[in-house]
Scaffold this active site. Structure first.
Site, PDB file in Angstrom:
ATOM      1  N   CYS A   1       0.916  -1.395   0.052  1.00  0.00           N
ATOM      2  CA  CYS A   1       0.008   0.049   0.049  1.00  0.00           C
ATOM      3  C   CYS A   1       0.897   1.244   0.052  1.00  0.00           C
ATOM      4  O   CYS A   1       2.035   1.221   0.329  1.00  0.00           O
ATOM      5  CB  CYS A   1      -0.805   0.097   1.135  1.00  0.00           C
TER       6      CYS A   1
ATOM      7  N   ARG B   1       4.521   0.862  -6.514  1.00  0.00           N
ATOM      8  CA  ARG B   1       4.630  -0.152  -5.331  1.00  0.00           C
ATOM      9  C   ARG B   1       3.466  -1.230  -5.308  1.00  0.00           C
ATOM     10  O   ARG B   1       3.514  -2.230  -4.727  1.00  0.00           O
ATOM     11  CB  ARG B   1       4.344   0.695  -3.863  1.00  0.00           C
TER      12      ARG B   1
ATOM     13  N   TRP C   1      -3.156  -2.292  -1.506  1.00  0.00           N
ATOM     14  CA  TRP C   1      -2.691  -3.564  -2.226  1.00  0.00           C
ATOM     15  C   TRP C   1      -3.145  -4.686  -1.017  1.00  0.00           C
ATOM     16  O   TRP C   1      -2.658  -4.993   0.018  1.00  0.00           O
ATOM     17  CB  TRP C   1      -0.987  -3.803  -2.053  1.00  0.00           C
TER      18      TRP C   1
ATOM     19  N   ASN D   1      -1.190   1.122   6.119  1.00  0.00           N
ATOM     20  CA  ASN D   1      -0.266   0.284   5.452  1.00  0.00           C
ATOM     21  C   ASN D   1       0.089  -0.826   6.644  1.00  0.00           C
ATOM     22  O   ASN D   1       0.434  -0.417   7.566  1.00  0.00           O
ATOM     23  CB  ASN D   1       1.053   0.878   5.232  1.00  0.00           C
ATOM     24  N   GLY D   2       0.074  -2.031   6.248  1.00  0.00           N
ATOM     25  CA  GLY D   2       0.616  -3.243   7.195  1.00  0.00           C
ATOM     26  C   GLY D   2      -0.472  -4.142   7.474  1.00  0.00           C
ATOM     27  O   GLY D   2      -1.732  -4.203   6.887  1.00  0.00           O
TER      28      GLY D   2
ATOM     29  N   GLU E   1      18.229 -22.440  -7.695  1.00  0.00           N
ATOM     30  CA  GLU E   1      17.922 -20.821  -7.707  1.00  0.00           C
ATOM     31  C   GLU E   1      18.994 -20.041  -7.846  1.00  0.00           C
ATOM     32  O   GLU E   1      19.120 -19.071  -8.612  1.00  0.00           O
ATOM     33  CB  GLU E   1      17.232 -20.777  -6.387  1.00  0.00           C
TER      34      GLU E   1
ATOM     35  N   LYS F   1      19.403 -17.228 -11.005  1.00  0.00           N
ATOM     36  CA  LYS F   1      19.778 -15.875 -10.837  1.00  0.00           C
ATOM     37  C   LYS F   1      20.671 -15.470 -11.668  1.00  0.00           C
ATOM     38  O   LYS F   1      20.796 -14.421 -12.299  1.00  0.00           O
ATOM     39  CB  LYS F   1      19.955 -15.611  -9.057  1.00  0.00           C
TER      40      LYS F   1
ATOM     41  N   GLU G   1      19.778 -15.233 -15.390  1.00  0.00           N
ATOM     42  CA  GLU G   1      18.783 -14.164 -15.678  1.00  0.00           C
ATOM     43  C   GLU G   1      19.164 -12.904 -15.671  1.00  0.00           C
ATOM     44  O   GLU G   1      18.849 -12.270 -16.570  1.00  0.00           O
ATOM     45  CB  GLU G   1      17.716 -14.289 -14.411  1.00  0.00           C
TER      46      GLU G   1
ATOM     47  N   HIS H   1      29.593 -37.867 -12.680  1.00  0.00           N
ATOM     48  CA  HIS H   1      28.995 -38.769 -13.474  1.00  0.00           C
ATOM     49  C   HIS H   1      28.805 -37.884 -15.043  1.00  0.00           C
ATOM     50  O   HIS H   1      27.894 -37.981 -15.426  1.00  0.00           O
ATOM     51  CB  HIS H   1      27.478 -38.985 -13.109  1.00  0.00           C
TER      52      HIS H   1
ATOM     53  N   LYS I   1       8.100 -10.260 -16.041  1.00  0.00           N
ATOM     54  CA  LYS I   1       7.762 -10.444 -14.686  1.00  0.00           C
ATOM     55  C   LYS I   1       6.760 -11.679 -14.399  1.00  0.00           C
ATOM     56  O   LYS I   1       7.048 -12.357 -13.306  1.00  0.00           O
ATOM     57  CB  LYS I   1       7.287  -9.112 -13.903  1.00  0.00           C
TER      58      LYS I   1
HETATM   59  C1  AGP Z   1      12.304 -15.740 -11.366  1.00  0.00           C
HETATM   60  O1  AGP Z   1      13.483 -15.034 -11.062  1.00  0.00           O
HETATM   61  C2  AGP Z   1      11.731 -15.665 -12.706  1.00  0.00           C
HETATM   62  N1  AGP Z   1      11.564 -14.447 -13.196  1.00  0.00           N
HETATM   63  C3  AGP Z   1      10.848 -16.831 -13.261  1.00  0.00           C
HETATM   64  O2  AGP Z   1      11.558 -18.042 -12.936  1.00  0.00           O
HETATM   65  C4  AGP Z   1       9.579 -16.905 -12.268  1.00  0.00           C
HETATM   66  O3  AGP Z   1       9.807 -17.326 -10.928  1.00  0.00           O
HETATM   67  C5  AGP Z   1       8.440 -17.684 -13.008  1.00  0.00           C
HETATM   68  O4  AGP Z   1       8.157 -17.364 -14.319  1.00  0.00           O
HETATM   69  C6  AGP Z   1       7.593 -18.181 -12.150  1.00  0.00           C
HETATM   70  O5  AGP Z   1       6.464 -16.928 -11.680  1.00  0.00           O
HETATM   71  P1  AGP Z   1       5.427 -16.980 -10.656  1.00  0.00           P
HETATM   72  O6  AGP Z   1       6.163 -17.076  -9.320  1.00  0.00           O
HETATM   73  O7  AGP Z   1       4.865 -15.538 -10.859  1.00  0.00           O
HETATM   74  O8  AGP Z   1       4.561 -18.123 -10.886  1.00  0.00           O
END
Ligand code: AGP
Length: 607
Positions: free
Chosen positions: A2, A27, A74, A100-101, A480, A484, A487, A503, A602
């Site tokens: 928010c 935000r 939000w 907010n909160g 992960e 990162k 990406e 292997h 995103k």
């Molecule tokens: C995460 O860094 C990526 N942008 C991507 O793998 C993301 O996690 C994936 O598209 C899933 O998105 P979601 O969590 O909104 O479903």
């Protein structure tokens, strides 16, 4: 998250408030509202959707006045509706507030207030207006202080009263508030961006502070009503920096958000005395929970790696067979799903098409279908029959960080809730929760190494290939970390279980092919150590993630990042942070568009 904007001064408040809300759009929000004191009473307007909808609604309305509040919501408690949009009022309409909160004990407070109070919304925030109402005896600051003494939770709060047109109360606990100082006028915002066009002189409220503002002055006290000295800061940020609260990128801000939002994710969701979690949103009776014979976790990308951590947690804590499926594969592999299967869709956005489609398939086959999502009211949240909101706040950087750790925390609480109705003992539940409570503080310790990790990342900026190795519950962390790096730096990287290197992949190792290995103190430490010795024998550079106090780590590598110890099942919450920081700093060193990496979206709303 928010956003709050408020104004008390001599200018017409409406344009200041609406323009201020536009500065807070970044935000994330789903509704907005404004209220201004006009001829002794508050006139307000609210709308669902974008601020333009609110502006359109205001066209032609005479909301003249020099004292008002505006808010972008939000949703956390209560759906996305005009009625739930802030500002909220008490029964008399004389007290209005924007919040907010999360008021964690709002249900108990509402019950205590009793049937004499009428509510216009489903929100926790509105209860606060009615609580101030019952304590108000003529002094607004005292009424707010007495009300806040009854509240458990977090707030960034602005309160006004139509009988006190020269008094505004602002209070902070966990949600930032900034006061901008003008000439016989004050601006209040969730960050500095709404006021930068008018003033650079600001005061940042700290947690536990309540400030009383008139056009002439402001006076700040703590929750015991004892004066607190505050100093004025001259901020040099431009608007974009103010939105990132001084961080250079949203991604770094969100990495540093993790201790705060981790606390938000677990707050009010466990009982230490009984060693249990209680996730009401799961919407499953004890009998239904006992009927679950298999768990399937469906997700994409980062969320799928959180799901892999969840697999270890469910099997270790709840003793329930658990599978992880990449959503885009799930529905095309003829999955065996029945009424004794519990399927979770895990998603930050709650809009990922692959995950949504997979959940619909699971529902068709009669499974229990629940969501673990960040965005309240998102499609996955609505399509499932319950679930857990991860309370990470809007995640604006395309590369996920805080959503990963909060997803893992939500999965942990789910696994604990199932575990404690099965074989998990009280003692283990309590030990787990005690360790979980320490995680935000331990995250802070790691974040303090950001500069050191920056130096390390810059040392490797000319590498074109990386391996990330982890074992057991740390293998998903390696995955992960590798994602990162790919990406945001565009460097090729792969993750492997430590035992898998020999292997085949080990053929790739060379002095130009560094390996980032997670070798924290747990049951697989010795195994991981031997895998790293295999890597060392091929002269590949090694970056080690080790547990504080492990003085044998330096026998394997010079580049070591130490993390605080914790229970093995909680390690991913800590071990992922150095990997996030490493990729972030390397991407910055390479001049990448960290918040908006090439080719990425995103939320992937297409299959
Ligand atoms: C995460 O860094 C990526 N942008 C991507 O793998 C993301 O996690 C994936 O598209 C899933 O998105 P979601 O969590 O909104 O479903």
């Amino acid at each position: 998250m928010c956003g709050i904007v408020a104004y008390i001064g001599n200018k017409n408040a409406l344009p200041i408030l609406i323009n201020g809300l536009r500065r807070l759009e970044y935000r994330g929000y789903d509704s907005a509202g404004v209220a201004i004191l006009n001829n002794g009473e508050f006139l307000s307007a609210k709308s669902v959707g974008k601020i333009d909808n609110l502006a359109t609604k205001l066209n032609g309305q005479d909301l003249a006045g020099t004292y008002g509040i505006a808010h972008t919501r939000w949703a956390t408690h209560g759906g996305v509706t005009e009625a739930n949009a802030h500002p909220h009022a008490d029964c008399t309409g004389k007290i209005i507030l924007a919040h907010n909160g999360i008021i964690e004990n709002y249900r108990e407070l509402k019950e205590e207030l009793g049937a004499s109070h009428t509510y216009k919304s489903e929100t926790d925030s509105e209860v606060l207006a009615h609580l101030i109402e019952i304590y108000y005896k003529g002094d607004l600051r005292k009424a707010v202080l007495e009300a806040l003494a009854r509240v458990r939770g977090t707030y960034g709060l602005v309160v006004m009263h139509s009988d006190h047109p020269n008094t505004l109360i602002a209070a902070r606990m966990g949600s930032p508030l900034v006061v901008g100082i003008g000439d016989n006028e004050f601006y209040i915002g969730s960050d500095a961006s709404p006021m930068l066009a008018y003033t650079k002189k600001v005061i940042f409220l700290d947690d536990g502070e309540v400030t009383e503002i008139s056009r002439e002055q402001m006076n700040t006290v703590n929750l015991k009503d004892i004066n607190v000295a505050k100093h004025v800061e001259e901020i040099e940020w431009d608007e974009a920096q103010a939105q990132k609260q001084g961080f250079p990128h949203f991604m770094l801000k969100e990495i540093f958000d993790q201790p705060t939002v981790m606390a938000d994710a677990i707050r009010g969701r466990y009982n230490l005395a009984d060693g249990i979690a209680h996730l009401g949103g799961l919407n499953m009776s004890l009998e239904q929970m006992h009927s679950v014979k298999r768990v399937v976790l469906i997700a994409c990308g980062t969320a799928s790696y959180a799901a892999l951590v969840g697999k270890y947690m469910f099997e270790r804590l709840a003793g329930i067979p658990t599978e992880v499926d990449v959503a885009s594969e799930f529905r095309y592999r003829d999955p065996i799903i029945d009424s004794q299967t519990l399927v979770f869709g895990i998603s930050q956005s709650g809009e990922t098409a692959d995950t949504l489609a997979a959940l619909k398939e699971a529902k068709r086959k009669g499974a229990f279908v629940r969501g673990i999502v960040n965005v309240v009211g998102s499609t996955i949240a609505r399509e499932t029959d319950g679930g857990v909101y991860i309370h990470a706040g809007p995640e604006l950087a395309v590369a996920s960080s805080k959503a990963f750790t909060n997803m893992v925390a939500a999965l942990l609480l789910c696994a604990l809730q199932f575990g404690r109705i099965n074989k998990l003992t009280l003692a283990t539940g309590q030990r787990l929760l005690n360790a979980l409570q320490e995680i935000p503080e331990k995250m802070q310790i790691i974040l303090q190494q950001s500069d050191k990790i920056k130096e390390l990342a810059e040392k490797y900026q000319n590498c074109r290939d990386f391996f990330f190795l982890g074992r057991g519950i740390n293998f998903p962390v390696a995955l992960e970390g590798s994602l990162k790096l790919k990406e945001i730096t565009y460097i090729h990287s792969e993750a492997y279980p430590g035992g898998e290197m020999k292997h085949g992949p080990i053929a790739l190792l060379s002095p130009q092919f560094p390996v980032f290995a997670i070798m924290t103190k747990n049951q697989l430490y010795d195994k991981m150590r031997s895998n790293i010795e295999e890597v060392k024998a091929r002269h590949a550079p090694i970056i080690l993630l080790a547990t504080e106090g492990d003085d044998k780590a330096s026998e394997l590598a010079q580049d070591i990042i130490y993390v605080p110890p914790t229970m093995e099942v909680l390690e991913p919450l800590l071990n992922v942070i150095p990997l996030q920081l490493f990729s972030y700093h390397l991407a910055v060193a390479l001049g990448r568009d960290v918040d908006r990496p090439r080719n990425l979206a995103k939320s992937v709303t297409v299959e």
